[in-house]
Design a protein around this motif. Structure first.
Motif, PDB file in Angstrom:
ATOM      1  N   SER A   1     -81.596  -3.185 -78.880  1.00 15.70           N
ATOM      2  CA  SER A   1     -80.461  -4.031 -79.255  1.00 15.70           C
ATOM      3  C   SER A   1     -80.706  -4.788 -80.551  1.00 15.70           C
ATOM      4  N   LYS A   2     -79.613  -5.206 -81.174  1.00 16.29           N
ATOM      5  CA  LYS A   2     -79.686  -5.927 -82.432  1.00 16.29           C
ATOM      6  C   LYS A   2     -80.081  -7.383 -82.197  1.00 16.29           C
ATOM      7  N   ASN A   3     -80.865  -7.923 -83.120  1.00 15.74           N
ATOM      8  CA  ASN A   3     -81.272  -9.325 -83.053  1.00 15.74           C
ATOM      9  C   ASN A   3     -81.846  -9.696 -81.696  1.00 15.74           C
ATOM     10  N   ALA A   4     -82.638  -8.772 -81.142  1.00 18.99           N
ATOM     11  CA  ALA A   4     -83.184  -8.986 -79.791  1.00 18.99           C
ATOM     12  C   ALA A   4     -84.225 -10.096 -79.765  1.00 18.99           C
ATOM     13  N   TYR A   5     -85.011 -10.211 -80.846  1.00 20.77           N
ATOM     14  CA  TYR A   5     -86.106 -11.176 -80.879  1.00 20.77           C
ATOM     15  C   TYR A   5     -85.920 -12.081 -82.081  1.00 20.77           C
ATOM     16  N   GLY A   6     -85.977 -13.381 -81.864  1.00 21.76           N
ATOM     17  CA  GLY A   6     -85.776 -14.267 -83.004  1.00 21.76           C
ATOM     18  C   GLY A   6     -85.765 -15.719 -82.593  1.00 21.76           C
TER      19      GLY A   6
ATOM     20  N   LYS B   1     -79.902 -18.508 -87.850  1.00 19.64           N
ATOM     21  CA  LYS B   1     -80.163 -17.394 -86.937  1.00 19.64           C
ATOM     22  C   LYS B   1     -81.092 -16.418 -87.645  1.00 19.64           C
ATOM     23  N   VAL B   2     -82.309 -16.288 -87.147  1.00 16.41           N
ATOM     24  CA  VAL B   2     -83.258 -15.358 -87.752  1.00 16.41           C
ATOM     25  C   VAL B   2     -83.823 -14.459 -86.660  1.00 16.41           C
ATOM     26  N   GLY B   3     -84.327 -13.289 -87.061  1.00 17.17           N
ATOM     27  CA  GLY B   3     -84.912 -12.401 -86.073  1.00 17.17           C
ATOM     28  C   GLY B   3     -84.791 -10.950 -86.447  1.00 17.17           C
ATOM     29  N   VAL B   4     -85.202 -10.092 -85.527  1.00 14.05           N
ATOM     30  CA  VAL B   4     -85.214  -8.656 -85.772  1.00 14.05           C
ATOM     31  C   VAL B   4     -84.633  -7.904 -84.576  1.00 14.05           C
ATOM     32  N   ASP B   5     -84.375  -6.607 -84.812  1.00 13.78           N
ATOM     33  CA  ASP B   5     -83.836  -5.748 -83.766  1.00 13.78           C
ATOM     34  C   ASP B   5     -84.962  -5.176 -82.903  1.00 13.78           C
ATOM     35  N   SER B   6     -84.613  -4.789 -81.688  1.00 13.40           N
ATOM     36  CA  SER B   6     -85.527  -3.989 -80.875  1.00 13.40           C
ATOM     37  C   SER B   6     -85.018  -2.557 -80.876  1.00 13.40           C
TER      38      SER B   6
ATOM     39  N   PHE C   1     -87.531 -14.361 -77.252  1.00 14.51           N
ATOM     40  CA  PHE C   1     -86.640 -13.394 -76.608  1.00 14.51           C
ATOM     41  C   PHE C   1     -85.189 -13.873 -76.724  1.00 14.51           C
ATOM     42  N   LYS C   2     -84.348 -13.086 -77.373  1.00 18.06           N
ATOM     43  CA  LYS C   2     -82.934 -13.441 -77.572  1.00 18.06           C
ATOM     44  C   LYS C   2     -82.780 -14.839 -78.179  1.00 18.06           C
ATOM     45  N   ARG C   3     -83.652 -15.145 -79.103  1.00 17.72           N
ATOM     46  CA  ARG C   3     -83.714 -16.448 -79.783  1.00 17.72           C
ATOM     47  C   ARG C   3     -84.074 -17.611 -78.859  1.00 17.72           C
ATOM     48  N   GLY C   4     -84.719 -17.294 -77.720  1.00 20.11           N
ATOM     49  CA  GLY C   4     -85.267 -18.368 -76.901  1.00 20.11           C
ATOM     50  C   GLY C   4     -84.629 -18.530 -75.534  1.00 20.11           C
ATOM     51  N   ILE C   5     -85.453 -18.421 -74.497  1.00 18.52           N
ATOM     52  CA  ILE C   5     -85.013 -18.691 -73.126  1.00 18.52           C
ATOM     53  C   ILE C   5     -85.987 -19.714 -72.537  1.00 18.52           C
ATOM     54  N   PRO C   6     -85.571 -20.433 -71.469  1.00 24.08           N
ATOM     55  CA  PRO C   6     -86.484 -21.427 -70.900  1.00 24.08           C
ATOM     56  C   PRO C   6     -87.741 -20.763 -70.321  1.00 24.08           C
ATOM     57  N   CYS C   7     -88.848 -21.513 -70.361  1.00 31.94           N
ATOM     58  CA  CYS C   7     -90.121 -21.002 -69.857  1.00 31.94           C
ATOM     59  C   CYS C   7     -90.723 -21.991 -68.867  1.00 31.94           C
ATOM     60  N   ALA C   8     -91.034 -21.506 -67.666  1.00 32.12           N
ATOM     61  CA  ALA C   8     -91.775 -22.322 -66.704  1.00 32.12           C
ATOM     62  C   ALA C   8     -93.240 -21.926 -66.767  1.00 32.12           C
TER      63      ALA C   8
END
Lengths: 367, 367
Positions: free
Chosen positions: B151-156, B143-148, A119-126
């Motif tokens: 939004s752009k580059n939402a997942y990556g 920076k790699v990923g795709v759009d949702s 998600f958004k190139r990575g967020i922290p996960c608990a």
């Protein structure tokens, strides 16, 4: 609250802690919000966990975004669920400044950890594991991901959690069969790395079965410490980490050949019996470890024979497809004495086994 | 063949190289197979690249699995495409011992790099960029990923490639408008970090427009060196990496407000003009850099005015939603002299700008 520190696995990773205690779900969100000031928490859980009251215990009266996986279990562990969660987070305007909290068993942890990783190139996960298996095993170690139509854990990441909360109180709501099967991972940890821990299990088995919380805390701490020390040394399973697969070569094969009617822990229990027999057959163990393991597994109510419909040929075929196989020859982690894994002369912890020894082991667990 | 070494970005990462040359696509697979002996290569590309003959140049008579993205472009940059590629790899029995080769423009590189990052918990990815934008910019940096849908580059992921092959010969097949717009990223790199490079662009612009391969090789090497040195220091864009967004604050807003009828490079060209005007307005630049930038962009045939239907109010609104905004106030990277970015007293490279200065800059590019 007990605390196990997990050291950085890659140099750039931060260390993280697993907190162990009774009723600590109720303080987990406040603790997370304090550590990640300004970040919004999003909870991923499943319908079982919600029905058991654990989601309410975690969230209380906070306004927190959440996604409840339905139906619970492996059937939902796929990319469709991942996308549904990602889209829910976006719809509720979660951004890069978020934290994900995965509350549930191994499936929830695997899915939630993967979602947090992308998600958004990575967020922290608990990770907030609520089952005997996930508290002993999957919450720590960083293997996250989902299944494809063709194979298990086909898509995923190696990515460590930011923090782990092991609330042993949550185990009270588990059904008896799942609770007992999950304890097999604790037996496995003791067999491969913790002689004193194995003696403690032998001495405290009745308390464990009664879900005594002090005993559960002790065993959780032992489990996480063993897992962490192994994963720290070999995060991507080049060699040492394979010891965690003790009992899993035959175990996975039985689980799969039974069409998943056997639970993972039940299958691994049979895998441990088979591995113990192999160790005796090839002369690296005098059989003591196997006998003591069998006695503990029997007291846990684990099966001692494989289902009659699962043939040795089926198992051999399943093992040859195992991703740890080399040139279709399955490899085995073998315990030579309680708390100690046999290491081959070439340094490998997972060793090839002659077909005759494997056949005898499979025969020993035939119904 | 020229080689730019990209140093480890995280301590545990390996260093990797970008190879630059003419016709090097034809040796890329042999090079990859030698570096990753025993691994099978899977190629991800798109229908444009295949039609242009680059897939054939890469693969020749080898039997190599491939996925051709269709339709090409941003419209396919989503999770459906990711899943389709993952499933194709599984169907063709690719496993953990694979390498992915992403052949194409920025979209192919973003999708391919993401697929490689999550297939079987991660396999190496080679980037083979075939456009002016991707050769200058997106193939290096991770920076790699795709759009949702939202939004752009939402997942990556942030994940570096294993190797980069920049074959300048592939640029011969680009359409003129896309070719020219992609050169704006090279102008940007020179403006923020490379005075000699800017002078080289000024001196060699006709050769660049004629797609002279020696000139393209030189500029590719300059681009990758600048990008690499910046990304190495700040891979996750905490501060320094923001300088790469020079011209992008207004640029993104124009691109989005035009409904993507303006190309990215065309929009960034206008963003550079606006940023140059701001720098002059607030007194950090004497205007020389802006005038020289404008002259080069004009010779590239870039627009000097925003589309008449795009209002200043629309742009302000788009900028306030930009993910680099702080409390809805857009931040700007500003060049004070050719090859040098202004740094605020607090050390920030992206600085807030008074509404009046921004308004004058937007007025200066009004049709």
């Amino acid at each position: 609250v007990r605390e196990v520190q997990i050291h950085p696995i890659r140099h750039d990773d931060p260390a993280y802690s697993a907190l162990i205690g009774r009723g600590i779900l109720s303080m987990a969100l406040a603790d997370l919000e304090q550590r990640y000031a300004g970040r919004r928490v999003f909870v991923v859980t499943d319908a079982h966990v919600e029905a058991a009251g654990h989601l309410a215990a975690l969230v209380q009266d906070r306004r927190v975004g959440r996604y409840v996986i339905e139906p619970p279990g492996e059937v939902s562990k796929n990319m469709n669920t991942v996308i549904a969660i990602l889209e829910a987070m976006e719809r509720e305007k979660y951004g890069r400044d978020s934290v994900l909290a995965a509350l549930g068993g191994g499936t929830v942890g695997d899915i939630g950890g993967f979602v947090a990783g992308i998600f958004k190139r990575g967020i922290p996960c608990a990770q907030l594991p609520t089952t005997t298996v996930s508290q002993a095993d999957s919450a720590v170690g960083g293997k996250v991901g989902v299944d494809s139509a063709l194979s298990k854990n086909a898509y995923g990441l190696f990515r460590q959690p930011a923090r782990v909360y092991v609330d042993v109180t949550t185990l009270a709501t588990m059904d008896e069969r799942g609770y007992r099967a999950g304890l097999v991972e604790s037996v496995k940890h003791a067999l491969i790395a913790d002689e004193a821990g194995f003696e403690s299990i032998e001495a405290n088995l009745e308390k464990l079965l009664a879900r005594d919380e002090a005993t559960l805390e002790e065993i959780a701490e032992r489990n996480l410490t063993i897992k962490a020390r192994i994963v720290e040394q070999d995060p991507e399973e080049k060699n040492l980490r394979r010891v965690l697969n003790y009992g899993h070569t035959v175990g996975h094969a039985i689980e799969s050949a039974s069409g998943f009617r056997m639970l993972h822990g039940e299958s691994v229990a049979l895998g441990i019996l088979a591995a113990a027999r192999i160790a005796e057959e090839i002369g690296i163990s005098d059989g003591t470890a196997g006998r003591r393991a069998a006695a503990v597994l029997r007291r846990l109510g684990m099966p001692e024979k494989r289902p009659p419909e699962v043939s040795a040929a089926q198992l051999a075929e399943a093992m040859s497809r195992d991703k740890k196989s080399v040139a279709a020859a399955p490899r085995f982690v073998l315990v030579d004495r309680i708390g100690h894994v046999y290491r081959a002369k070439d340094g490998e912890y997972a060793v090839p086994v002659a077909p005759a020894a494997l056949a005898k082991a499979l025969e020993a667990i035939r119904a």
